[in-house]
Design a protein around this motif. Structure first.
Motif, PDB file in Angstrom:
ATOM      1  N   ASN A   1       6.875 -11.126 -14.803  1.00 19.27           N
ATOM      2  CA  ASN A   1       5.338 -10.473 -14.579  1.00 19.27           C
ATOM      3  C   ASN A   1       5.401  -9.284 -13.562  1.00 19.27           C
ATOM      4  OD1 ASN A   1       4.649 -12.534 -16.241  1.00 19.27           O
ATOM      5  ND2 ASN A   1       3.335 -13.607 -14.657  1.00 19.27           N
ATOM      6  N   VAL A   2       5.308  -8.057 -14.202  1.00 24.01           N
ATOM      7  CA  VAL A   2       5.416  -6.721 -13.423  1.00 24.01           C
ATOM      8  C   VAL A   2       4.232  -6.033 -13.335  1.00 24.01           C
ATOM      9  CG1 VAL A   2       6.598  -4.640 -13.188  1.00 24.01           C
ATOM     10  CG2 VAL A   2       7.760  -6.619 -14.164  1.00 24.01           C
ATOM     11  N   TYR A   3       3.754  -5.935 -12.176  1.00 22.51           N
ATOM     12  CA  TYR A   3       2.502  -5.216 -11.829  1.00 22.51           C
ATOM     13  C   TYR A   3       2.718  -4.056 -10.848  1.00 22.51           C
ATOM     14  CZ  TYR A   3      -0.262  -9.064 -13.922  1.00 22.51           C
ATOM     15  OH  TYR A   3      -0.707  -9.783 -14.954  1.00 22.51           O
ATOM     16  N   THR A   4       3.554  -4.021  -9.896  1.00 27.07           N
ATOM     17  CA  THR A   4       3.698  -3.179  -8.989  1.00 27.07           C
ATOM     18  C   THR A   4       5.091  -3.283  -8.201  1.00 27.07           C
ATOM     19  OG1 THR A   4       2.541  -2.353  -6.855  1.00 27.07           O
ATOM     20  CG2 THR A   4       2.835  -4.649  -7.112  1.00 27.07           C
ATOM     21  N   ALA A   5       5.315  -2.350  -7.305  1.00 22.45           N
ATOM     22  CA  ALA A   5       6.736  -2.376  -6.612  1.00 22.45           C
ATOM     23  C   ALA A   5       6.847  -1.801  -5.164  1.00 22.45           C
ATOM     24  CB  ALA A   5       7.760  -1.650  -7.533  1.00 22.45           C
ATOM     25  N   THR A   6       8.037  -1.810  -4.578  1.00 21.13           N
ATOM     26  CA  THR A   6       7.957  -1.438  -3.544  1.00 21.13           C
ATOM     27  C   THR A   6       9.146  -0.113  -3.415  1.00 21.13           C
ATOM     28  OG1 THR A   6       7.629  -3.392  -2.132  1.00 21.13           O
ATOM     29  CG2 THR A   6       9.004  -1.904  -0.892  1.00 21.13           C
ATOM     30  N   TYR A   7       8.666   0.978  -2.787  1.00 16.78           N
ATOM     31  CA  TYR A   7       9.722   2.022  -2.870  1.00 16.78           C
ATOM     32  C   TYR A   7      10.907   1.785  -2.008  1.00 16.78           C
ATOM     33  CZ  TYR A   7       6.672   4.698  -5.857  1.00 16.78           C
ATOM     34  OH  TYR A   7       6.089   5.308  -6.906  1.00 16.78           O
ATOM     35  N   VAL A   8      12.079   1.906  -2.283  1.00 13.10           N
ATOM     36  CA  VAL A   8      13.136   1.755  -1.429  1.00 13.10           C
ATOM     37  C   VAL A   8      14.316   3.097  -1.453  1.00 13.10           C
ATOM     38  CG1 VAL A   8      15.333   0.125  -0.802  1.00 13.10           C
ATOM     39  CG2 VAL A   8      13.084  -0.919  -1.743  1.00 13.10           C
ATOM     40  N   ARG A   9      14.876   3.251  -0.353  1.00 17.65           N
ATOM     41  CA  ARG A   9      15.927   4.302  -0.243  1.00 17.65           C
ATOM     42  C   ARG A   9      16.986   3.938   0.585  1.00 17.65           C
ATOM     43  NH1 ARG A   9      12.555   8.946   3.348  1.00 17.65           N
ATOM     44  NH2 ARG A   9      12.444   7.793   5.269  1.00 17.65           N
ATOM     45  N   ALA A  10      18.079   4.749   0.503  1.00 20.57           N
ATOM     46  CA  ALA A  10      19.151   4.295   1.391  1.00 20.57           C
ATOM     47  C   ALA A  10      18.907   4.158   2.614  1.00 20.57           C
ATOM     48  CB  ALA A  10      20.358   5.301   0.969  1.00 20.57           C
ATOM     49  N   GLY A  11      19.353   3.152   3.423  1.00 24.28           N
ATOM     50  CA  GLY A  11      19.165   3.155   4.591  1.00 24.28           C
ATOM     51  C   GLY A  11      19.914   3.861   5.718  1.00 24.28           C
TER      52      GLY A  11
END
Ligand code: PNW
Length: 456
Positions: A298-308
């Motif tokens: 079930n996919v509705y939304t997400a978190t943006y992630v970038r290199a640490g």
């Protein structure tokens, strides 16, 4: 070389469908012997649900399923994901099954067959019998044993009508949100150790669901879990951000997706939870890690992630206040979520068949206009959501991610849990006072996608 290009139709075997769940649409909450569910109780607890809305009538689908399936068929829907109400089958959670409940679903499946619609059946979509909550609910193994009997009964009973089974819907929502945050039924606020135990019991039930389908499902039966994994989207689609997003994904899903793919909890998970780790009995992981036929997401939304930075494996970004979202406060609009979630599952766990079992958006104000010509809702916001997400599903398929189907949430406006009837997710508008159904613009749009198998 692949001949699947930007404008290619979806593969011939790709499943387009719509989804809903028993508690959210059936109504008939106390009819024909159905027992009380934790949501019936929660809805009657002052302050828990917007407007004090309850599930007593909902979309009255219990009495109107025939007309609803006729409407689905008229839109060209050939696959429908529904759930079975546990307290309709076992009003007390276990004990003797309720024949009237079983009969209802036989009538429902017969109507679906008459309308040429294939069922995809979820065994548990949150409506736990209150009698089991009274005995500990998801904190107790009593619920696991009762679920095993319920799953056996249902799979045996409907083995000729149902070939596509989903064990549980969104473990996080009925454990973490129900027992840690208390925003969903049963509204408890328990310690980390207790909450981790509820995850474990849910995983065991998933295993029992798989076992029941293997044992009693008959030829051609297939089964999988529906998970709402925490989804990461790389800020840029570059190797560094993708690797960071993947590391975040692995971490956040260790306790559920990680668990069903292992022979025990991962060391990283055990290190994280320390003394709050769930109690595991011998044999538990034989059930939990039983192979499945597909994964439902079930996919509705997400978190943006970038290199640490500074040696960190990733950096998850908080959204700025102006970031666009639907009326559900958690539903930030990130269409690439539906590209990355299946791709990560494919790459990290080796899934070879993935179904999007829900995707959709909820809004509050969706007036019916043009009543003189039958009525419609100009939900261009939903048409946009749908189109943007389907584009990303299509892109994933082009990139070799094995997505075999897509179920839109939801067929009809329904009981949106603690948000009651205020929040509308349907492509069909429901007037809850008159029970009138009005297909929205998005329903016409999706009908055309299904008919042409292309993104129109
Ligand atoms: C899903 N979140 O719930 C459920 O499976 C449906 O029953 C529900 O109606 C639908 O999505 C829309 O809400 C979710 O907070 C509830 O991220 C909350 C979240 C995700 C999914």
């Amino acid at each position: 070389m692949s001949t699947f290009t930007y404008s290619s139709p979806f593969p011939a075997s790709f499943v387009f469908g719509v989804a809903a769940a028993s508690a959210q649409i059936e109504g008939a909450a106390f009819i024909d012997g159905k027992g009380e569910s934790i949501w019936d109780r929660f809805a009657r607890t002052p302050g828990k649900v917007a407007g004090g809305d309850n599930l007593d009538v909902a979309c009255d689908h219990y009495h109107r399923f025939d007309e609803d399936f006729a409407l689905m068929a008229s839109l060209g829907v050939k696959h429908y994901r529904l759930s079975i109400s546990w307290p309709r089958i076992y009003p007390q959670g276990d004990g003797a099954p309720n024949q009237a409940g079983l009969d209802f679903y036989h009538r429902l499946f017969a109507s679906m067959a008459r309308h040429g619609i294939t069922p995809w059946v979820t065994l548990f979509h949150w409506d736990l019998p209150q009698a089991l909550e009274d005995r500990g609910g998801w904190t107790s193994r009593v619920t696991v044993d009762a679920f095993a009997r319920y799953a056996d009964t249902v799979v045996k009973e409907f083995r000729n009508e149902v070939k596509n089974w989903i064990t549980l819907n969104e473990i996080r929502c009925f454990t973490m949100l129900g027992y840690e945050f208390g925003t969903k039924a049963p509204g408890r606020k328990e310690s980390a150790a207790v909450v981790n135990q509820t995850y474990h019991h849910a995983l065991l039930c998933h295993g029992h669901g798989v076992r029941a389908v293997r044992q009693f499902g008959g030829a051609g039966a297939r089964v999988g879990l529906t998970d709402n994994c925490d989804v990461s989207v790389p800020v840029t689609e570059t190797p560094a951000d993708i690797a960071a997003a993947k590391a975040w994904f692995l971490d956040k899903n260790l306790h559920l997706l990680g668990a069903i793919h292992g022979k025990g909890y991962a060391q990283a998970y055990l290190d994280r939870v320390g003394a709050d780790a769930p109690q595991v009995l011998p044999g538990d992981f034989d059930l939990i890690s039983l192979p499945t036929d597909f994964l439902g997401l079930n996919v509705y939304t997400a978190t943006y992630v970038r290199a640490g930075r500074d040696g960190q494996p990733y950096e998850a970004l908080a959204l700025p206040p102006s970031y666009p979202r639907a009326d559900s406060p958690w539903l930030n609009l990130v269409p690439q979520a539906i590209y990355w979630a299946p791709r990560m599952c494919h790459e990290l766990y080796g899934h070879k068949s993935i179904f999007i079992t829900e995707n959709g958006c909820g809004y509050n104000v969706e007036p019916v206009v043009n009543r003189e010509t039958g009525g419609e809702v100009i939900d261009l916001h939903r048409r946009d959501y749908l189109r943007n997400h389907l584009r990303e599903v299509h892109r994933a398929i082009a990139d070799g991610v094995p997505i075999d189907g897509y179920f839109l949430w939801s067929f009809i406006d329904n009981y949106e849990w603690e948000d009651g009837y205020e929040r509308r997710f349907g492509i069909v508008h429901c007037d809850f006072a008159t029970q009138a159904r009005t297909p929205k613009l998005s329903a016409r749009y999706y009908a055309e996608v299904m008919r042409t198998r292309t993104i129109v």
